[in-house]
Design an enzyme around this catalytic site. Structure first.
Site, PDB file in Angstrom:
ATOM      1  N   SER A   1     -19.601  60.066  86.596  1.00 31.67           N
ATOM      2  CA  SER A   1     -19.896  59.168  85.514  1.00 31.67           C
ATOM      3  C   SER A   1     -20.731  58.321  86.266  1.00 31.67           C
ATOM      4  O   SER A   1     -19.571  57.859  87.601  1.00 31.67           O
ATOM      5  CB  SER A   1     -19.949  59.088  84.564  1.00 31.67           C
TER       6      SER A   1
HETATM    7  N1  SAH Z   1     -15.562  63.191  83.586  1.00 35.85           N
HETATM    8  C1  SAH Z   1     -16.509  63.768  85.087  1.00 35.85           C
HETATM    9  C2  SAH Z   1     -18.034  63.477  84.586  1.00 35.85           C
HETATM   10  C3  SAH Z   1     -18.264  64.226  83.747  1.00 35.85           C
HETATM   11  S1  SAH Z   1     -19.888  65.180  84.230  1.00 35.85           S
HETATM   12  C4  SAH Z   1     -15.977  63.042  85.749  1.00 35.85           C
HETATM   13  O1  SAH Z   1     -15.196  62.053  85.950  1.00 35.85           O
HETATM   14  O2  SAH Z   1     -16.162  62.838  87.520  1.00 35.85           O
HETATM   15  C5  SAH Z   1     -20.023  66.549  82.774  1.00 35.85           C
HETATM   16  C6  SAH Z   1     -19.122  68.175  82.816  1.00 35.85           C
HETATM   17  O3  SAH Z   1     -18.926  68.223  81.720  1.00 35.85           O
HETATM   18  C7  SAH Z   1     -19.728  68.301  83.563  1.00 35.85           C
HETATM   19  O4  SAH Z   1     -19.083  68.984  84.852  1.00 35.85           O
HETATM   20  C8  SAH Z   1     -20.074  70.273  82.558  1.00 35.85           C
HETATM   21  O5  SAH Z   1     -19.915  71.160  83.946  1.00 35.85           O
HETATM   22  C9  SAH Z   1     -19.257  69.737  81.838  1.00 35.85           C
HETATM   23  N2  SAH Z   1     -19.655  70.193  80.922  1.00 35.85           N
HETATM   24  C10 SAH Z   1     -20.613  70.360  79.794  1.00 35.85           C
HETATM   25  N3  SAH Z   1     -20.447  71.123  78.716  1.00 35.85           N
HETATM   26  C11 SAH Z   1     -18.644  70.857  78.927  1.00 35.85           C
HETATM   27  C12 SAH Z   1     -17.584  71.602  77.829  1.00 35.85           C
HETATM   28  N4  SAH Z   1     -18.658  72.661  76.506  1.00 35.85           N
HETATM   29  N5  SAH Z   1     -16.556  71.533  77.716  1.00 35.85           N
HETATM   30  C13 SAH Z   1     -16.228  71.773  79.197  1.00 35.85           C
HETATM   31  N6  SAH Z   1     -17.432  70.694  79.893  1.00 35.85           N
HETATM   32  C14 SAH Z   1     -18.501  70.722  79.808  1.00 35.85           C
END
Ligand code: SAH
Length: 227
Positions: A73
């Site tokens: 993010s």
């Molecule tokens: N917080 C992260 C960025 C998140 S990007 C950082 O600091 O780098 C969003 C992430 O959510 C992706 O990796 C995606 O695979 C994950 N995601 C999507 N749906 C999800 C779910 N149901 N449970 C867990 N992770 C999920």
């Protein structure tokens, strides 16, 4: 040639100038003032969480790709979500969407006991290893569908969802402690509202924070996944 003391001190923190500029121009100036959050944003080495080809952009004002569709993010959004979660040392905090592990590291830096859930197994493994290597030993990385929360360690003082939800997943409200904060982007696939939801007893109240754009939250209480 000897380096001056000044040069040596500057090199002690890699990307120090970029980190300072990020905190001042992208975060403080946009309204995040909590000194603990600003300190965490300065101190957690964001460049350790990006792909090698994006090293030079690690402290820029935007999300960066970390996989095929996943992103780390934008720094401002990480800071705003962290501030909205109102972390105190010792808080038990659940993050949904580990990604690179950067948001989890910022929470851990503030003294939270972090559990973070990621649906993509290879991202979960990479984040676990990276966090260990950087010394964030107390972050628990779990592979699974975070739309169901992580009941084993509930209740949580704060829950942060870092992927875009079509609606608030009910299990997350259930797993929030009384007085807890849920920070979550809710909307359609292209655009969401970042919401701060407080739980008081059986009631909740909601505050709108910011417009935002996250990758979709895929799972039982999220968007349907690809076939
Ligand atoms: N917080 C992260 C960025 C998140 S990007 C950082 O600091 O780098 C969003 C992430 O959510 C992706 O990796 C995606 O695979 C994950 N995601 C999507 N749906 C999800 C779910 N149901 N449970 C867990 N992770 C999920």
């Amino acid at each position: 040639m000897n380096r001056s003391v000044f040069e040596a001190a500057q090199e002690a923190v890699p990307y120090e100038a970029e980190r300072r500029a990020m905190v001042e121009e992208q975060i403080r100036r946009r309204g995040v003032q909590d000194p603990h959050v600003l300190d965490a944003m300065f101190s957690v080495p964001r460049h350790e969480f990006v792909l090698p080809e994006h090293l030079g952009a690690a402290y820029e004002d935007r999300p960066l790709p970390i996989g095929t569709t996943e992103t780390i993010s934008q720094p401002y959004i990480v800071a705003a979500m962290t501030a909205a979660a109102r972390i105190s040392p010792g808080d038990k905090v659940l993050e949904i969407g580990t990604g690179a592990g950067y948001q989890a590291a910022v929470l851990a830096y503030l003294g939270a006991e972090v559990v973070t859930v990621e649906r993509n197994g290879s991202l979960a493994d990479a984040a676990r290893e990276r966090l260990q290597w950087l010394g964030f030993n107390r972050v628990k990385v779990v592979e699974g569908d975070g739309t169901e929360g992580y009941p084993a360690d509930a209740p949580y003082q704060a829950i942060l969802v870092t992927a875009a939800a079509p609606r608030v997943p009910e299990p997350l409200i259930e797993q929030l402690a009384d007085g807890g904060r849920l920070v979550i982007p809710v909307g359609d696939r292209n655009r969401q509202d970042l919401l701060q939801i407080f739980k008081h007893g059986a009631e909740t109240s909601t505050r709108f924070l910011d417009p935002c754009q996250f990758v979709p939250l895929i799972g039982k209480h999220g968007w349907p996944g690809p076939k």
